[in-house]
Enzyme design. Structure first.
Site, PDB file in Angstrom:
ATOM      1  N   ARG A 129      -9.980  14.951  42.452  1.00 25.85           N
ATOM      2  CA  ARG A 129     -10.497  14.930  41.093  1.00 25.85           C
ATOM      3  C   ARG A 129     -11.830  14.201  41.071  1.00 25.85           C
ATOM      4  O   ARG A 129     -11.995  13.157  41.726  1.00 25.85           O
ATOM      5  CB  ARG A 129      -9.531  14.225  40.139  1.00 25.85           C
ATOM      6  CG  ARG A 129      -8.135  14.817  40.086  1.00 25.85           C
ATOM      7  CD  ARG A 129      -8.102  16.261  39.660  1.00 25.85           C
ATOM      8  NE  ARG A 129      -8.577  16.464  38.300  1.00 25.85           N
ATOM      9  CZ  ARG A 129      -8.766  17.663  37.768  1.00 25.85           C
ATOM     10  NH1 ARG A 129      -8.551  18.755  38.474  1.00 25.85           N
ATOM     11  NH2 ARG A 129      -9.178  17.782  36.514  1.00 25.85           N
ATOM     12  N   GLU A 186     -19.077  18.251  35.648  1.00 27.39           N
ATOM     13  CA  GLU A 186     -19.258  19.567  36.261  1.00 27.39           C
ATOM     14  C   GLU A 186     -19.779  20.544  35.223  1.00 27.39           C
ATOM     15  O   GLU A 186     -19.327  20.507  34.065  1.00 27.39           O
ATOM     16  CB  GLU A 186     -17.939  20.053  36.859  1.00 27.39           C
ATOM     17  CG  GLU A 186     -17.440  19.143  37.984  1.00 27.39           C
ATOM     18  CD  GLU A 186     -16.135  19.639  38.625  1.00 27.39           C
ATOM     19  OE1 GLU A 186     -15.617  20.705  38.186  1.00 27.39           O
ATOM     20  OE2 GLU A 186     -15.647  18.977  39.550  1.00 27.39           O
ATOM     21  N   HIS A 245     -16.429  22.984  43.329  1.00 28.00           N
ATOM     22  CA  HIS A 245     -15.024  22.962  42.914  1.00 28.00           C
ATOM     23  C   HIS A 245     -14.293  24.225  43.387  1.00 28.00           C
ATOM     24  O   HIS A 245     -13.731  24.989  42.599  1.00 28.00           O
ATOM     25  CB  HIS A 245     -14.901  22.818  41.400  1.00 28.00           C
ATOM     26  CG  HIS A 245     -13.605  22.182  40.977  1.00 28.00           C
ATOM     27  ND1 HIS A 245     -13.497  21.341  39.905  1.00 28.00           N
ATOM     28  CD2 HIS A 245     -12.341  22.262  41.483  1.00 28.00           C
ATOM     29  CE1 HIS A 245     -12.254  20.926  39.763  1.00 28.00           C
ATOM     30  NE2 HIS A 245     -11.523  21.480  40.716  1.00 28.00           N
TER      31      HIS A 245
END
Length: 528
Positions: free
Chosen positions: A229, A258, A277
């Site tokens: 994370r 992000e 990601h």
């Protein structure tokens, strides 16, 4: 029922929902007022990381039963607010475990052998063979922060590569770590011993920026990998420590914000490898999390247990058929007990006797609490009932005994106001037929359904006839009657099933008779 999907999921998940007969709507651009309007009549909401499920969203979704997160991280969902609203929050922690673990391995090799950097230079025409001296993983020490599902899968994969494993996780047993081949140590020891450090903890207030300057100093000339994370690693601190040579290199797939900002200092360093990601971005993982989430939504909408509920009692799917009949029984016993108690509920005790005591009864206890609080006109279900009890200072106890004197299984719900208490016992007869079998120790055989009147009176001739006459005068038909007494001539208790509401005038008339100790009208199954 209506299911709203606000972040893209694999078609396989959508198909599961439609095959179950639910209406599925997608709204991948919804936000702000448009999102609030869209959820107003939604029964289930499916999201990924893109949708912020705030308290305002949950408050606007008055029909919402469940929020399904197609993935593992739920930091975009206000779980406390969901619990307050009685909304289940469930994720899909298994679906992308293998994909995330494999990406972790790939990132470790990439940073250890400078694969992306060499690739870029060769594509630009440079044969930079002499500029890169790689590090082998075999024989090195891997530090794992967080031995959850992904962390455990990572441990297995790196153990097979010949690495020594040390791990920090305050919530896992040494026995479990040993089975994975990992030595359980403190965070500082994990950092100082690691040649490679990989992070797999959830993002919480406690873990935010957990790896910062001091921790990176402890890591020293090692490599940091984060496919877990964003926000757990202090990115500015990492950039500084890579820049001054304290940390040999890093590989990150997740970030605090992000998409990653173009002016992020992480992009300035060749020794920092970044991917957008991609940890769960495999075809198999996307299909797995979509179908897993959809199946949990279907279960919630059908009133069945949700396997990965984060804020609601859950139960193993194989055990549910044995427990299911007792859920409504406990709910009913709680309703009856709460309506018989004249004071404020300050304590609830749920007791299990016989075969039911051998089962996982967390969901049954939550249902008993739901029953207790529901007559008090609180917005309550099995999700928020335990939280309501805690918020209101209601002491809840649960006890079990495998001994049951008269029944194969017995569920008892006792409520108290600190001075007085009322106890209601229920069981199942043949064919899962629920019955109330004791009220405050009085043996009865009452069908717990619809409308009921419970009277206490002296045990003498003419009292039951009086009650029947008064009911008849007020057009209340008695459908069934179950009578019990302490001793001959002592106090008696009678449970009546009736077909209509008992007016206050009828209760007042009965209570004017000195032989009547008390009259309580009780409603069940949502009737009034």
């Amino acid at each position: 029922m209506k299911v709203l999907v606000t972040d893209p999921i694999a078609d396989a998940g959508i198909e599961v929902l439609r095959e179950a007969g639910h209406e599925v709507e997608t709204g991948y651009e919804l936000e702000g007022e448009a999102l609030l309007e869209a959820v107003s009549d939604t029964n289930a909401l499916i999201v990924r990381s893109g949708t912020e499920v705030t308290a305002d969203v949950l408050e606007a979704a008055s029909e919402l039963v469940i929020v399904g997160r197609a993935g593992i991280g739920v930091d975009n969902i206000d779980i406390d607010a969901a619990t307050d609203e009685g909304v289940i929050v469930a994720n899909a922690p298994e679906g992308n475990v293998r994909a995330a673990a494999e990406h972790t391995v790939a990132m470790a090799f990439a940073t250890a052998r400078s694969i992306p950097q060499a690739h870029v230079r060769l594509k630009s025409g440079e044969w930079a063979k002499g500029d890169y001296l790689g590090t082998e993983l075999n024989g090195k020490t891997l530090g794992i922060v967080g031995l959850g599902r992904v962390g455990q899968e990572v441990a297995r994969k790196f153990d097979s590569l010949g690495m020594d494993l040390v791990a920090f996780d305050p919530y896992i047993s040494e026995e479990r770590a040993d089975r994975l081949g990992a030595e359980l140590v403190g965070l500082e020891d994990c950092l100082s011993r690691a040649d490679f450090l990989t992070i797999h903890t959830p993002l919480t207030p406690e873990t935010e920026d957990m790896i910062s300057d001091e921790e990176l100093e402890a890591l020293g000339d090692g490599y940091l990998i984060n496919v877990g994370r964003g926000g757990i690693v202090d990115e500015d601190a990492l950039a500084r420590k890579v820049d001054d040579g304290t940390v040999a290199g890093a590989a990150l797939d997740v970030f605090a914000e992000e998409p990653l900002s173009e002016d992020s200092p992480l992009l300035e360093h060749e020794e920092v490898i970044v991917t957008p990601h991609l940890g769960a971005s495999t075809e198999a993982a996307q299909e797995n999390v979509a179908t897993s989430t959809a199946e949990q939504v279907v279960a919630a909408l059908e009133g069945e247990p949700v396997a990965n509920a984060l804020n609601a009692p859950s139960i193993d799917e194989s055990a549910f058929p044995r427990v299911e009949p007792y859920i409504e029984l406990a709910d009913t016993a709680g309703k009856v007990a709460a309506q018989l108690l004249e004071g404020r509920v300050e304590g609830v005790e749920v007791t299990y006797e016989g075969e039911i005591a051998e089962e996982d009864v967390e969901l049954v206890t939550a249902s008993a609490l739901k029953g207790v609080f529901e007559p008090l006109e609180w917005q309550v279900n099995a999700v928020n009932a335990p939280q309501i009890a805690d918020d209101r200072g209601v002491d809840v106890t649960e006890s079990k005994t495998r001994q049951a004197e008269d029944f194969q299984s017995l569920v008892s719900v006792t409520v108290s106001d600190g001075d007085e208490e009322v106890s209601v016992d229920g069981t199942l007869f043949a064919d899962e037929d629920p019955r109330i079998v004791r009220v405050d120790g009085y043996r009865v055989d009452a069908i717990p359904h619809g409308k009921m009147v419970i009277t206490r009176n002296t045990d003498e001739p003419g009292v039951i006839g009086l009650i029947g006459s008064v009911m008849g005068e007020h057009d209340v038909n008695i459908a069934g009657m179950f009578n019990a007494r302490e001793t001959h001539g002592g106090e008696a208790l009678t449970v009546y099933n009736v077909d209509s509401e008992v007016p206050e005038a009828a209760k007042d008339e009965l209570e004017t008779d000195e032989r009547i100790i008390g009259v309580r009208y009780i409603t069940l199954n949502g009737q009034s």
